[in-house]
Scaffold this motif. Structure first.
Motif, PDB file in Angstrom:
ATOM      1  N   GLU A   6       0.823  -1.201   0.000  1.00 54.80           N
ATOM      2  CA  GLU A   6       0.000   0.000   0.000  1.00 54.80           C
ATOM      3  C   GLU A   6       0.860   1.255   0.000  1.00 54.80           C
ATOM      4  O   GLU A   6       1.983   1.247   0.499  1.00 54.80           O
ATOM      5  CB  GLU A   6      -0.917   0.047   1.230  1.00 54.80           C
ATOM      6  CG  GLU A   6      -1.850  -1.125   1.394  1.00 54.80           C
ATOM      7  CD  GLU A   6      -1.365  -2.097   2.451  1.00 54.80           C
ATOM      8  OE1 GLU A   6      -2.201  -2.790   3.061  1.00 54.80           O
ATOM      9  OE2 GLU A   6      -0.126  -2.175   2.655  1.00 54.80           O
ATOM     10  N   SER A   7       0.300   2.324  -0.507  1.00 53.09           N
ATOM     11  CA  SER A   7       0.940   3.635  -0.456  1.00 53.09           C
ATOM     12  C   SER A   7      -0.138   4.705  -0.523  1.00 53.09           C
ATOM     13  O   SER A   7      -1.290   4.409  -0.863  1.00 53.09           O
ATOM     14  CB  SER A   7       1.935   3.808  -1.612  1.00 53.09           C
ATOM     15  OG  SER A   7       1.274   3.710  -2.855  1.00 53.09           O
ATOM     16  N   GLY A   8       0.255   5.935  -0.186  1.00 55.70           N
ATOM     17  CA  GLY A   8      -0.663   7.054  -0.316  1.00 55.70           C
ATOM     18  C   GLY A   8      -1.246   7.566   0.974  1.00 55.70           C
ATOM     19  O   GLY A   8      -1.988   8.561   0.968  1.00 55.70           O
ATOM     20  N   GLY A   9      -0.953   6.905   2.081  1.00 58.34           N
ATOM     21  CA  GLY A   9      -1.464   7.393   3.346  1.00 58.34           C
ATOM     22  C   GLY A   9      -0.755   8.668   3.772  1.00 58.34           C
ATOM     23  O   GLY A   9       0.217   9.099   3.151  1.00 58.34           O
ATOM     24  N   GLY A  10      -1.260   9.288   4.843  1.00 57.28           N
ATOM     25  CA  GLY A  10      -0.637  10.494   5.334  1.00 57.28           C
ATOM     26  C   GLY A  10      -1.554  11.270   6.242  1.00 57.28           C
ATOM     27  O   GLY A  10      -2.571  10.753   6.708  1.00 57.28           O
ATOM     28  N   LEU A  11      -1.176  12.513   6.468  1.00 59.77           N
ATOM     29  CA  LEU A  11      -1.930  13.417   7.335  1.00 59.77           C
ATOM     30  C   LEU A  11      -2.673  14.421   6.465  1.00 59.77           C
ATOM     31  O   LEU A  11      -2.087  15.033   5.564  1.00 59.77           O
ATOM     32  CB  LEU A  11      -0.979  14.143   8.281  1.00 59.77           C
ATOM     33  CG  LEU A  11      -1.568  15.252   9.155  1.00 59.77           C
ATOM     34  CD1 LEU A  11      -2.578  14.677  10.133  1.00 59.77           C
ATOM     35  CD2 LEU A  11      -0.446  15.977   9.899  1.00 59.77           C
ATOM     36  N   VAL A  12      -3.956  14.578   6.732  1.00 56.37           N
ATOM     37  CA  VAL A  12      -4.774  15.511   5.959  1.00 56.37           C
ATOM     38  C   VAL A  12      -5.776  16.166   6.891  1.00 56.37           C
ATOM     39  O   VAL A  12      -6.170  15.583   7.915  1.00 56.37           O
ATOM     40  CB  VAL A  12      -5.479  14.764   4.802  1.00 56.37           C
ATOM     41  CG1 VAL A  12      -6.452  13.733   5.328  1.00 56.37           C
ATOM     42  CG2 VAL A  12      -6.154  15.732   3.845  1.00 56.37           C
ATOM     43  N   GLN A  13      -6.185  17.367   6.565  1.00 55.03           N
ATOM     44  CA  GLN A  13      -7.201  18.054   7.358  1.00 55.03           C
ATOM     45  C   GLN A  13      -8.585  17.533   7.005  1.00 55.03           C
ATOM     46  O   GLN A  13      -8.819  17.036   5.894  1.00 55.03           O
ATOM     47  CB  GLN A  13      -7.135  19.553   7.110  1.00 55.03           C
ATOM     48  CG  GLN A  13      -5.921  20.234   7.714  1.00 55.03           C
ATOM     49  CD  GLN A  13      -5.997  21.747   7.628  1.00 55.03           C
ATOM     50  OE1 GLN A  13      -6.644  22.292   6.712  1.00 55.03           O
ATOM     51  NE2 GLN A  13      -5.357  22.434   8.550  1.00 55.03           N
ATOM     52  N   ALA A  14      -9.480  17.669   7.948  1.00 51.25           N
ATOM     53  CA  ALA A  14     -10.867  17.268   7.707  1.00 51.25           C
ATOM     54  C   ALA A  14     -11.401  18.004   6.478  1.00 51.25           C
ATOM     55  O   ALA A  14     -11.139  19.193   6.282  1.00 51.25           O
ATOM     56  CB  ALA A  14     -11.722  17.584   8.925  1.00 51.25           C
ATOM     57  N   GLY A  15     -12.131  17.244   5.661  1.00 51.61           N
ATOM     58  CA  GLY A  15     -12.644  17.790   4.411  1.00 51.61           C
ATOM     59  C   GLY A  15     -11.729  17.567   3.231  1.00 51.61           C
ATOM     60  O   GLY A  15     -12.132  17.779   2.087  1.00 51.61           O
ATOM     61  N   GLY A  16     -10.511  17.136   3.491  1.00 49.09           N
ATOM     62  CA  GLY A  16      -9.541  16.911   2.427  1.00 49.09           C
ATOM     63  C   GLY A  16      -9.689  15.548   1.776  1.00 49.09           C
ATOM     64  O   GLY A  16     -10.624  14.792   2.071  1.00 49.09           O
ATOM     65  N   SER A  17      -8.751  15.261   0.883  1.00 46.45           N
ATOM     66  CA  SER A  17      -8.796  14.012   0.111  1.00 46.45           C
ATOM     67  C   SER A  17      -7.442  13.319   0.130  1.00 46.45           C
ATOM     68  O   SER A  17      -6.398  13.967   0.262  1.00 46.45           O
ATOM     69  CB  SER A  17      -9.175  14.297  -1.349  1.00 46.45           C
ATOM     70  OG  SER A  17     -10.448  14.865  -1.457  1.00 46.45           O
ATOM     71  N   LEU A  18      -7.490  12.014  -0.019  1.00 44.71           N
ATOM     72  CA  LEU A  18      -6.300  11.189  -0.205  1.00 44.71           C
ATOM     73  C   LEU A  18      -6.661  10.074  -1.166  1.00 44.71           C
ATOM     74  O   LEU A  18      -7.828   9.654  -1.230  1.00 44.71           O
ATOM     75  CB  LEU A  18      -5.826  10.573   1.109  1.00 44.71           C
ATOM     76  CG  LEU A  18      -5.058  11.430   2.110  1.00 44.71           C
ATOM     77  CD1 LEU A  18      -4.824  10.633   3.394  1.00 44.71           C
ATOM     78  CD2 LEU A  18      -3.744  11.914   1.527  1.00 44.71           C
ATOM     79  N   ARG A  19      -5.665   9.577  -1.876  1.00 43.68           N
ATOM     80  CA  ARG A  19      -5.867   8.381  -2.692  1.00 43.68           C
ATOM     81  C   ARG A  19      -4.854   7.329  -2.275  1.00 43.68           C
ATOM     82  O   ARG A  19      -3.641   7.541  -2.366  1.00 43.68           O
ATOM     83  CB  ARG A  19      -5.725   8.671  -4.187  1.00 43.68           C
ATOM     84  CG  ARG A  19      -6.128   7.472  -5.037  1.00 43.68           C
ATOM     85  CD  ARG A  19      -6.114   7.744  -6.520  1.00 43.68           C
ATOM     86  NE  ARG A  19      -4.787   7.627  -7.093  1.00 43.68           N
ATOM     87  CZ  ARG A  19      -4.560   7.318  -8.376  1.00 43.68           C
ATOM     88  NH1 ARG A  19      -5.571   7.096  -9.196  1.00 43.68           N
ATOM     89  NH2 ARG A  19      -3.332   7.267  -8.832  1.00 43.68           N
ATOM     90  N   LEU A  20      -5.380   6.205  -1.845  1.00 45.62           N
ATOM     91  CA  LEU A  20      -4.525   5.067  -1.509  1.00 45.62           C
ATOM     92  C   LEU A  20      -4.368   4.173  -2.729  1.00 45.62           C
ATOM     93  O   LEU A  20      -5.301   4.011  -3.518  1.00 45.62           O
ATOM     94  CB  LEU A  20      -5.132   4.253  -0.361  1.00 45.62           C
ATOM     95  CG  LEU A  20      -5.459   5.001   0.927  1.00 45.62           C
ATOM     96  CD1 LEU A  20      -5.981   4.018   1.976  1.00 45.62           C
ATOM     97  CD2 LEU A  20      -4.257   5.759   1.442  1.00 45.62           C
ATOM     98  N   SER A  21      -3.177   3.617  -2.850  1.00 44.32           N
ATOM     99  CA  SER A  21      -2.898   2.654  -3.917  1.00 44.32           C
ATOM    100  C   SER A  21      -2.404   1.358  -3.300  1.00 44.32           C
ATOM    101  O   SER A  21      -1.759   1.366  -2.251  1.00 44.32           O
ATOM    102  CB  SER A  21      -1.835   3.192  -4.882  1.00 44.32           C
ATOM    103  OG  SER A  21      -2.247   4.388  -5.501  1.00 44.32           O
TER     104      SER A  21
END
Length: 121
Positions: A6-21
């Protein structure tokens, strides 16, 4: 044998977006059902989303309408697009693969090492 990374995790603010692969090894990727589970500290493992060999999908109610699972068989990769993230989405996210398209985590034979997703308020 299938290995999942897996990759793509991290820290983001509420309301934001991330894409995991999730990149899979092995030439039979297209024959497996794939999915994402998550586990937060002190909580049980829970289904996030699954996708069948043919592209059928199923989501947990808590992420429906915000998360999208997809797969690219040519790239041996499954994705989880996460939008409108909430602090309660904070967890370690695991990619899974198995021969059966099911919401039961114990039926998945292969698991990745997990990637941390943290959503700050």
């Amino acid at each position: 044998q299938v290995q999942l990374v897996e990759s793509g995790g991290g820290l983001v603010q509420a309301g934001g977006s991330l894409r995991l692969s999730c990149a899979a090894t092995g030439r039979t990727f297209s024959s497996y059902a794939m999915g994402w589970y998550r586990q937060a500290p002190g909580k049980e493992r829970e289904l996030v989303a699954i996708i069948s060999r043919g592209g059928s999908t199923h989501y947990a109610n808590s992420v429906k309408g915000r998360f999208t699972i997809s797969r690219d068989n040519a790239k041996n990769t499954v994705y989880l697009q996460m939008n409108s993230l909430k602090p309660e989405d904070t967890a370690v996210y695991y990619c899974v693969a198995g021969e059966e398209y099911t919401s039961s985590w114990s039926r998945y034979d292969y698991w990745g090492q997990g990637t941390q997703v943290t959503v700050s308020s």
